[in-house]
Structure formats: structure tokens, C-alpha cells
Design a protein around this motif. Structure first.
Motif, short mmCIF file in Angstrom:
data_model
loop_
_atom_site.label_atom_id
_atom_site.label_comp_id
_atom_site.label_asym_id
_atom_site.label_seq_id
_atom_site.Cartn_x
_atom_site.Cartn_y
_atom_site.Cartn_z
N LEU A 282 52.31 33.77 37.65
CA LEU A 282 51.41 32.66 37.31
C LEU A 282 52.21 31.39 37.12
O LEU A 282 53.23 31.38 36.41
N SER A 283 51.76 30.30 37.74
CA SER A 283 52.40 29.01 37.50
C SER A 283 51.99 28.51 36.12
O SER A 283 51.06 29.02 35.49
N HIS A 284 52.68 27.49 35.65
CA HIS A 284 52.35 26.91 34.34
C HIS A 284 50.95 26.33 34.34
O HIS A 284 50.22 26.44 33.35
N GLU A 285 50.54 25.74 35.46
CA GLU A 285 49.20 25.17 35.55
C GLU A 285 48.14 26.26 35.53
O GLU A 285 47.09 26.13 34.88
N GLN A 286 48.40 27.37 36.24
CA GLN A 286 47.44 28.47 36.25
C GLN A 286 47.29 29.09 34.86
O GLN A 286 46.19 29.40 34.43
N LEU A 287 48.41 29.26 34.18
CA LEU A 287 48.34 29.83 32.83
C LEU A 287 47.55 28.92 31.90
O LEU A 287 46.74 29.39 31.09
N ALA A 288 47.78 27.60 32.01
CA ALA A 288 47.06 26.65 31.16
C ALA A 288 45.55 26.74 31.38
O ALA A 288 44.76 26.57 30.44
N GLN A 289 45.12 27.03 32.60
CA GLN A 289 43.70 27.18 32.89
C GLN A 289 43.16 28.51 32.38
O GLN A 289 42.06 28.57 31.82
N LEU A 290 43.95 29.57 32.54
CA LEU A 290 43.45 30.90 32.22
C LEU A 290 43.39 31.18 30.72
O LEU A 290 42.68 32.09 30.29
N ILE A 291 44.13 30.42 29.91
CA ILE A 291 44.04 30.65 28.47
C ILE A 291 42.82 29.97 27.88
O ILE A 291 42.54 30.11 26.69
N GLN A 292 42.07 29.24 28.70
CA GLN A 292 40.79 28.70 28.24
C GLN A 292 39.76 29.82 28.30
O GLN A 292 39.72 30.61 29.24
N ARG A 293 38.92 29.86 27.30
CA ARG A 293 37.92 30.92 27.23
C ARG A 293 36.95 30.82 28.41
O ARG A 293 36.54 29.74 28.81
N ASN A 294 36.60 32.00 28.92
CA ASN A 294 35.65 32.13 30.03
C ASN A 294 36.21 31.67 31.36
O ASN A 294 35.46 31.50 32.32
N ARG A 295 37.54 31.46 31.45
CA ARG A 295 38.17 31.20 32.73
C ARG A 295 38.75 32.50 33.25
O ARG A 295 39.45 33.21 32.54
N ARG A 296 38.50 32.82 34.52
CA ARG A 296 38.89 34.10 35.07
C ARG A 296 39.81 33.89 36.26
O ARG A 296 39.65 32.97 37.05
N ALA A 297 40.79 34.79 36.40
CA ALA A 297 41.68 34.75 37.55
C ALA A 297 41.04 35.50 38.71
O ALA A 297 40.07 36.23 38.56
N ASP A 298 41.62 35.32 39.90
CA ASP A 298 41.08 35.99 41.08
C ASP A 298 41.18 37.50 40.95
O ASP A 298 40.39 38.24 41.53
N HIS A 299 42.20 37.97 40.17
CA HIS A 299 42.40 39.41 40.03
C HIS A 299 41.75 39.97 38.77
O HIS A 299 42.00 41.09 38.38
N ALA A 300 40.93 39.16 38.11
CA ALA A 300 40.36 39.60 36.84
C ALA A 300 39.47 40.81 37.05
O ALA A 300 38.83 40.99 38.08
N SER A 301 39.41 41.62 36.02
CA SER A 301 38.57 42.81 36.07
C SER A 301 37.11 42.42 36.08
O SER A 301 36.67 41.56 35.32
N PRO A 302 36.28 43.05 36.92
CA PRO A 302 34.85 42.73 36.91
C PRO A 302 34.17 43.17 35.62
O PRO A 302 33.06 42.75 35.34
#
Length: 337
Positions: A282-302
Motif C-alpha cells: 500500500l502506498s502512503h496515499e492509499q493507506l491514508a484513504q483506507l484508514i477512513q471509516r467505510n473506505r474499502r480496498a479492491d481486495h476487501a472482504s465482501p
């Protein structure tokens, strides 16, 4: 564009300018009256020179001698008077969205500003109470839902219908969501109440979490190992909360690691736990987005709710640490330093 109101210093400068101009005109009129000088009598060069001399001596010099020191003194006094207000502004600007018990210290503020600060402090108190009520409501709802869900799981365990397995998966996903909501509420309550913490051993926590997670990781076709390099440094915290953060990172690492790959947990003698996966990182920008609540990564569990890394980030904030990423080594780090 909206008109910006003038500052207090601009208003003061304008006021002093009006005072100086008015005083100059008044003194000029006084000089003309005292010396009975008319504009007609200033026709000759000698009379004009004498009039200008009198005006400079009795008008211009007194005005300069009065207005300039008054301006400097007024600006100095105003800046000293408003310095506590500047300090209070800096205090408010330094506040983060996670801070609690925020109030403006008005003991050193000018008396005229205190009614405003009292109103602001009252508003901050109302906002804080509203946030606490929302957190308590979420915790109560999550707690009340756990009992019927447990009963549903018991009922489904006794069913042999093929649909029961799917329903059990749905109920299990709901339980995970409820557990995550409760953990978030507990972290918020812990910070607000300054709950006492203990010295915890990161190596002990990591080995225990790996032992508990290993069967599920192996069942998904991956492996997990744990390496402790050197003596670990104890940290202050809540053992169950740190373990929950680590489990979330392991779940995230398993999802991005290809089948047959390995998730590595590494302690290198510093107050940090490194979780290395087989994904792209994860890049620093991606991590900053994913630590926000209700933000999901492409590989997130359904089955998830987009709360995994948000929970980890919240736990680390409460413990005075942070979650960091090492994209080159495809690692996420719980840093307690």
C-alpha cells in the motif's frame, strides 16, 4: 467575492487618522483666530511666511508629537492585549478530530472577549456530549444484537438444510461487524475516560495471535510465521486492543497474499510489529484513504464493512502510536514509538 471586514488594527489606524486630521484642522482654526490672520492678509510673502511658521510651530509639530507616540503605544497595547487570543487560536488549530475535553482557556483573555469564548466553550461541550451519546448508542446497539445473533447461530447449527450454511456465513459476518463496532466504541470510551493501561509484551501478543489465527490462515491455503529478532521493548497499552489490531492486519495480509504464500510477522527489537504480506503493498496515499471509516480496498472482504484499517488506526491513536506502510517490502507496521 464577499467583502472582508477590516481588522481591529485597521480600524484603529483609521480612527487615529481621523483624530489627527481633526486635531490639525482644530489647531489651524485656533491659530487663525488667535492671531487674527485672514486669507486676504496672507497675500504678501512676509505674511504668508509668518503664517506658515506659526502653523508649523503651533499645529504640525504638536500634532506629530501627539499622534505618532499615541499610534505606536496603541498598537503595542493592542498587540499585547490580543496575544492571548492568538494563543487560543493556535490551540484550536492544533486540535485534531480525535481530541476530547476541548475548551478555550479564557483566564488571560480580555474581559470584552470572554462572553464569546464562553459561548464557544458551551458549544464545544454540547458537541462533545452529542459525540459521546452517539458512541454510547452504537455500543448499546451492538451489545444488544450479540445475544439474538448467538441464538441464531445455535439454531442454524442444528439445521442440515444447505441454505443453513449460507445463513451461518451471513450471521457470522454480522457478528464480525458488531464486534468491530463495539471495539471502536470501546476505544473511543477508553480515550475519553483515560482508562488505565498496562505494560504489555509485543512478542507475547504476536505469538498468541499467530497461534489463534494459524488454523484459519492454513484453511485458506496460506501459511503464517512469526520471527522475533532481539529483545522486545514493552509498551503501555491494552493487550486485547493491540491483539485486535494485529488480527485485522493479518486478515488484510491473508486476503492480498496469493494461495501458497506466507504472511510474516516480524519484531526487530523496536516497539513495532511488522506484518509482511505477498501483495503489491500500500502506498502512503492509499493507506491514508483506507484508514477512513467505510473506505474499502479492491481486495476487501465482501463480508466486511470497511472498518478493518480504521479500527487499527483508532487503536494506534489511543496508544499514542500510528499505523505505517512500507510499500517496497509490502508491509504494514504497528508503530508504538
Amino acid at each position: 467575492m464577499a467583502h472582508q471586514p477590516p481588522s481591529i488594527f485597521q480600524s484603529l489606524a483609521r480612527g487615529l487618522a481621523v483624530v489627527g486630521l481633526g486635531g490639525t484642522v482644530f489647531l489651524l482654526v485656533a491659530v487663525l483666530i488667535e492671531y487674527r490672520i485672514s486669507f486676504a492678509e496672507m497675500a504678501t510673502a512676509d505674511a504668508l511666511k509668518a503664517a506658515l511658521h506659526e502653523m508649523v510651530e503651533h499645529v504640525l509639530l504638536p500634532v506629530v508629537a501627539l499622534v505618532v507616540p499615541m499610534t505606536v503605544a496603541a498598537l503595542f497595547v493592542m498587540r499585547r492585549a490580543f496575544r492571548p487570543l492568538t494563543n487560543a487560536t493556535e490551540q484550536l488549530n492544533a486540535i485534531t478530530g480525535r481530541d476530547r475535553n476541548i475548551r478555550i482557556d479564557d483566564h488571560k483573555l480580555p474581559t470584552e472577549i470572554r462572553p464569546f469564548t464562553v459561548a464557544v466553550n458551551t458549544l464545544l461541550g454540547r458537541l462533545e456530549q452529542s459525540a459521546l451519546h452517539q458512541e454510547a448508542f452504537a455500543a448499546d446497539v451492538a451489545h444488544e444484537l450479540r445475544t439474538p445473533l448467538a441464538a441464531m447461530m445455535l439454531e442454524l447449527d442444528g439445521m442440515t438444510d444447505p441454505a443453513a450454511a449460507r445463513l451461518k456465513g451471513d450471521v457470522a459476518a454480522m457478528r464480525r461487524l458488531i464486534d468491530q463496532l463495539m471495539l471502536l466504541a470501546q476505544m473511543d470510551a477508553q480515550e475519553a475516560a483515560a482508562t488505565a493501561t498496562d505494560d504489555v509484551d509485543l512478542s507475547d501478543i504476536a505469538s498468541d495471535v499467530v497461534a489463534r489465527c494459524a488454523p484459519a490462515v492454513i484453511a485458506q491455503g496460506r501459511t503464517i510465521d512469526f520471527v522475533s529478532e532481539g529483545q522486545t521493548v514493552p509498551v503501555r497499552g491494552r493487550r486485547e486492543a493491540i491483539a485486535a489490531a494485529l488480527r485485522n492486519l493479518i486478515d488484510n495480509a491473508v486476503r492480498v497474499t496469493p494461495v501458497g504464500g506466507t504472511v510474516h510477522l516480524v519484531l526487530d527489537g523496536t516497539p513495532a510489529i511488522r506484518v509482511i504480506d505477498g501483495g503489491p503493498g500500500l502506498s502512503h496515499e492509499q493507506l491514508a484513504q483506507l484508514i477512513q471509516r467505510n473506505r474499502r480496498a479492491d481486495h476487501a472482504s465482501p463480508d466486511g464493512a470497511g472498518l478493518g484499517l480504521a479500527i487499527v488506526d483508532r487503536i494506534m491513536q489511543v496508544h499514542g502510536g500510528a499505523i505505517r506502510t512500507d510499500p517496497e517490502n509490502s508491509a504494514l507496521i504497528l508503530d508504538f514509538a
